[in-house]
Enzyme design. Structure first.
Site, mmCIF file in Angstrom:
data_model
loop_
_atom_site.group_PDB
_atom_site.id
_atom_site.type_symbol
_atom_site.label_atom_id
_atom_site.label_comp_id
_atom_site.label_asym_id
_atom_site.label_seq_id
_atom_site.Cartn_x
_atom_site.Cartn_y
_atom_site.Cartn_z
ATOM 1 C CE LYS A 44 39.317 0.023 -11.042
ATOM 2 N NZ LYS A 44 38.663 -1.173 -10.484
ATOM 3 C CB SER A 131 31.646 3.948 5.259
ATOM 4 O OG SER A 131 31.627 2.861 6.140
#
Ligand code: PNS
Length: 168
Positions: A44, A131
């Site tokens: 999100k 990441s």
């Protein structure tokens, strides 16, 4: 023949790391075509928009004629079917990756037995790079030089500057 096979390398790539780049390069030598599939709309609040992630990967692989960068949504095996891909490439860094990767590979096999998951190991210097850690280190002011492509480093710097300007 692997050279006739289209492979999908799926992921979030938020951001693309040198480990991802290493796997894509290896895949591009092995397969006829490798499609970097950036997953749409999962996180999100990603650091980079999907559009930015696609742009970055396209720039990094501009010179590679058999590397394509695309986005996908929904089931990965359905996306593979639409693209005519019979292999899914995933990088395996350490034992800690194995359980999650095995579950995904077996679920994908259950969903479509014609698509094979192929695991590739990145070069040793990238075995600890993710990441998530890149974002954490950058957020805390550390350097990720060499762990991400130069363009990602530059974009991370821009984002940090923008945040600092907003705060000032
Ligand atoms: O880089 P990531 O975030 O570990 O990649 C995860 C990804 C995109 C490979 C995985 O979330 C995925 O394949 N999502 C598509 C949805 C799907 O097919 N799920 C069922 C199979 S496990």
């Amino acid at each position: 023949m692997a050279a006739d096979i289209i492979a999908i390398y799926p992921g979030s790539f938020d951001p693309l790391t040198s480990g991802h780049v290493d796997i894509i390069r290896r895949g591009s030598h092995l397969f006829g075509r490798i499609i970097v599939g950036v997953l749409l709309n999962r996180d999100k609040s990603p650091l980079f928009t999907v559009h930015e992630r696609v742009d970055i990967a396209r720039e990094v692989f501009a010179g590679y004629t058999n590397v394509e960068v695309d986005t996908f949504d929904g089931l990965l095996v359905e996306y593979a079917r639409r693209k005519g891909a019979s292999a899914i490439v995933r990088g395996l860094r350490a034992i800690s990756d194995f359980e999650y990767e095995m579950q995904m590979a077996l679920m994908n096999r259950h969903l479509n037995p014609d698509v094979e998951t192929v695991f590739m190991m990145p070069a040793e210097p990238y075995t600890y790079v993710s990441s998530r850690l890149v974002k954490e280190v950058v957020a805390l002011g550390g350097s990720v030089h060499g762990l991400v492509p130069e363009i990602v480093e530059a974009r991370l710097r821009e984002k940090r500057l923008a945040r600092e300007t907003l705060r000032a």
